[in-house]
Design a protein around this motif. Structure first.
Motif, short mmCIF file in Angstrom:
data_model
loop_
_atom_site.label_atom_id
_atom_site.label_comp_id
_atom_site.label_asym_id
_atom_site.label_seq_id
_atom_site.Cartn_x
_atom_site.Cartn_y
_atom_site.Cartn_z
N GLY A 158 48.93 32.93 29.41
CA GLY A 158 47.56 33.38 29.65
C GLY A 158 47.20 34.58 28.79
N ASP A 159 46.20 35.34 29.24
CA ASP A 159 45.82 36.58 28.57
C ASP A 159 45.61 37.65 29.62
OD1 ASP A 159 43.27 36.13 29.70
OD2 ASP A 159 42.60 35.02 27.93
N ASP A 160 45.16 38.83 29.20
CA ASP A 160 45.01 39.94 30.15
C ASP A 160 43.57 40.11 30.63
OD1 ASP A 160 43.84 40.81 27.84
OD2 ASP A 160 44.93 42.71 27.71
N TYR A 161 42.78 39.06 30.50
CA TYR A 161 41.36 39.12 30.87
C TYR A 161 41.21 39.29 32.39
CZ TYR A 161 36.62 37.42 31.84
OH TYR A 161 35.33 37.28 32.30
N GLN A 162 40.32 40.20 32.78
CA GLN A 162 39.95 40.35 34.18
C GLN A 162 38.47 40.03 34.33
OE1 GLN A 162 41.40 44.40 35.31
NE2 GLN A 162 42.56 43.32 36.87
N ARG A 163 38.18 39.08 35.20
CA ARG A 163 36.80 38.67 35.43
C ARG A 163 36.11 39.71 36.32
NH1 ARG A 163 33.99 35.29 39.11
NH2 ARG A 163 35.91 34.89 40.27
N MET A 164 35.02 40.30 35.78
CA MET A 164 34.29 41.33 36.51
C MET A 164 33.10 40.70 37.22
SD MET A 164 36.22 43.82 35.66
CE MET A 164 35.31 45.24 36.32
N VAL A 165 32.94 41.01 38.49
CA VAL A 165 31.87 40.44 39.31
C VAL A 165 30.98 41.56 39.83
CG1 VAL A 165 31.35 39.06 41.36
CG2 VAL A 165 33.34 38.50 39.96
N ALA A 166 29.67 41.36 39.74
CA ALA A 166 28.72 42.36 40.24
C ALA A 166 28.64 42.28 41.76
CB ALA A 166 27.34 42.11 39.63
N ILE A 167 28.87 43.40 42.42
CA ILE A 167 28.79 43.45 43.88
C ILE A 167 27.69 44.40 44.36
CG2 ILE A 167 31.19 42.78 44.21
CD1 ILE A 167 31.77 45.79 44.74
N ALA A 168 27.06 45.09 43.42
CA ALA A 168 25.92 45.96 43.70
C ALA A 168 25.29 46.29 42.35
CB ALA A 168 26.33 47.23 44.43
N SER A 169 24.12 46.88 42.38
CA SER A 169 23.45 47.22 41.14
C SER A 169 24.30 48.20 40.33
CB SER A 169 22.08 47.84 41.44
OG SER A 169 21.42 48.20 40.26
N GLY A 170 24.77 47.74 39.16
CA GLY A 170 25.59 48.59 38.30
C GLY A 170 27.03 48.74 38.74
N VAL A 171 27.46 47.98 39.76
CA VAL A 171 28.83 48.09 40.28
C VAL A 171 29.55 46.76 40.06
CG1 VAL A 171 30.29 48.54 42.28
CG2 VAL A 171 28.11 49.75 42.02
N MET A 172 30.66 46.80 39.33
CA MET A 172 31.46 45.62 39.03
C MET A 172 32.86 45.81 39.59
SD MET A 172 29.21 43.92 37.08
CE MET A 172 30.07 42.77 36.00
N VAL A 173 33.49 44.71 39.99
CA VAL A 173 34.85 44.79 40.51
C VAL A 173 35.68 43.66 39.90
CG1 VAL A 173 34.37 43.34 42.53
CG2 VAL A 173 36.25 44.95 42.61
N PRO A 174 36.95 43.95 39.51
CA PRO A 174 37.81 42.88 38.97
C PRO A 174 38.14 41.87 40.06
CG PRO A 174 38.67 45.07 38.42
CD PRO A 174 37.61 45.26 39.46
N ALA A 175 38.03 40.58 39.71
CA ALA A 175 38.26 39.53 40.71
C ALA A 175 39.62 38.85 40.55
CB ALA A 175 37.15 38.48 40.62
N ASN A 176 40.40 39.26 39.55
CA ASN A 176 41.69 38.59 39.34
C ASN A 176 42.69 39.54 38.69
OD1 ASN A 176 40.07 38.32 36.78
ND2 ASN A 176 41.99 37.44 36.07
N ASP A 177 43.96 39.17 38.77
CA ASP A 177 45.04 39.88 38.10
C ASP A 177 45.89 38.84 37.37
OD1 ASP A 177 45.21 42.91 39.08
OD2 ASP A 177 44.50 41.67 40.73
N SER A 178 46.58 39.26 36.35
CA SER A 178 47.34 38.32 35.53
C SER A 178 48.84 38.46 35.77
CB SER A 178 47.05 38.53 34.04
OG SER A 178 47.59 39.77 33.61
N ALA A 179 49.55 37.36 35.56
CA ALA A 179 51.01 37.40 35.65
C ALA A 179 51.60 38.29 34.58
CB ALA A 179 51.57 35.98 35.54
N GLU A 180 50.87 38.49 33.49
CA GLU A 180 51.35 39.41 32.46
C GLU A 180 51.53 40.81 33.04
OE1 GLU A 180 50.26 40.29 27.85
OE2 GLU A 180 48.61 40.51 29.27
N ARG A 181 50.56 41.24 33.82
CA ARG A 181 50.63 42.57 34.44
C ARG A 181 51.75 42.63 35.47
NH1 ARG A 181 46.02 45.05 38.51
NH2 ARG A 181 46.97 47.09 38.82
N LEU A 182 52.02 41.51 36.13
CA LEU A 182 52.98 41.51 37.23
C LEU A 182 54.42 41.32 36.78
CD1 LEU A 182 50.90 39.20 39.60
CD2 LEU A 182 51.10 41.68 39.76
#
Length: 298
Positions: A158-182
């Protein structure tokens, strides 16, 4: 200026028509519960309502996003915690394998469980979500995160991409983690585990250096996973707070919406009575005018 009977009749008819229209509008308002049937009823309130509706729609979408991300993170948290338990068990077995009194046969006996644990770790790294996408592959969700690219060779795909999701105006949160990090942060933990198992199966004599290296690799992996769990836990707590805040804002916005658009039935009932009284009076006037017109004609 003298007003003719015909003019009076027309004025009375216009008054009757207006009263009927007012009565019909009020009946429609009472049937729907809405004070505003069209924008021209209150242009300023209409503009404000449009803004409130837009804000409520955005809050609903943000809330939906937050709930979905929390669900995904909760699943990942469970899988990563299972990885941690496997690594802790492997660490205990590595310490046991370093027992200086163990012969090759005793080390080989240990590897039966270690092989199963290695496979379980690989299965967790290649976990899929309910949509069939690989969870820990970054953006390459169509590929298993870790593959045995050659006999006994394990690589991250895979790659180290983290999908960012908007949960409020101007607020993003990562929705995933990669096995590379783990499992590949500072090394290749699965490869180290595989190689150590092979060593236990084939190497007699002193293996103290190999045991020390394996413990270092496991400790690093356990540390990576512990940090990931702490991070995910923090994200989940933040999402809970965001969802609660969105809920409060939606209640406030809906209340404001109702204040601007909802019909006051008490006031509407009083207006209805006034309209009916006015219609009755106008109808009586119309009758009287017609009688006068008939009398003048005679």
């Amino acid at each position: 200026m003298r007003v003719s009977t015909g003019q009076i009749q027309r004025m009375v008819m216009q008054s009757l028509q207006q009263g009927g229209a007012d009565y019909g509008k009020l009946m429609q308002q009472m049937a729907t519960g809405n004070r505003l049937l069209k924008p021209s009823d209150d242009p300023l309130a209409t503009v404000r309502l449009q803004g409130i509706d837009k804000e409520l729609s955005a809050l609903t979408q943000y809330e939906k996003n937050a709930v979905q991300v929390k669900s995904r993170l909760g699943q990942q948290e469970t899988q990563i915690d299972s990885m941690k338990e496997i690594l802790l068990r492997l660490r205990d077995m590595t310490v046991e394998a370093g027992n200086g009194s163990y012969e090759l046969a005793e080390r080989q006996a240990l590897t039966h469980e270690m092989v199963s644990l290695k496979q379980a770790l690989l299965d967790l790294a290649n976990a899929r979500n309910e949509e069939g996408h690989y969870v820990f592959s970054g953006s390459r969700t169509d590929l298993p995160a870790v593959a045995e690219t050659a006999p006994g060779v394990f690589d991250y795909q895979g790659d180290d991409y983290q999908r960012m999701v908007a949960i409020a105006s101007g607020v993003m949160v990562p929705a995933n983690d990669s096995a590379e990090r783990l499992l590949f942060n500072g090394g290749n933990l699965l490869q180290d585990i595989h190689d150590f198992i092979e060593l236990l199966q084939t190497t007699p004599g002193n293996i103290g250096t190999a045991v020390g290296d394996m413990l270092d690799s496991l400790d690093q992996g356990i540390g990576n996973i512990a940090r990931a769990l702490t991070d995910i836990g923090g994200r989940i707590n933040s999402l809970d707070q965001v969802v609660a805040a969105h809920g409060e804002m939606k209640v406030f916005g809906q209340g404001l919406h109702n204040e601007l658009s909802a019909l006051d039935y008490g006031e509407a009932a009083m207006n209805m009575q006034q309209i009916l009284l006015a219609l009755q009076s106008t109808q009586q006037t119309y009758v009287n005018v017609n009688k006068l017109s008939l009398f003048n004609a005679l």
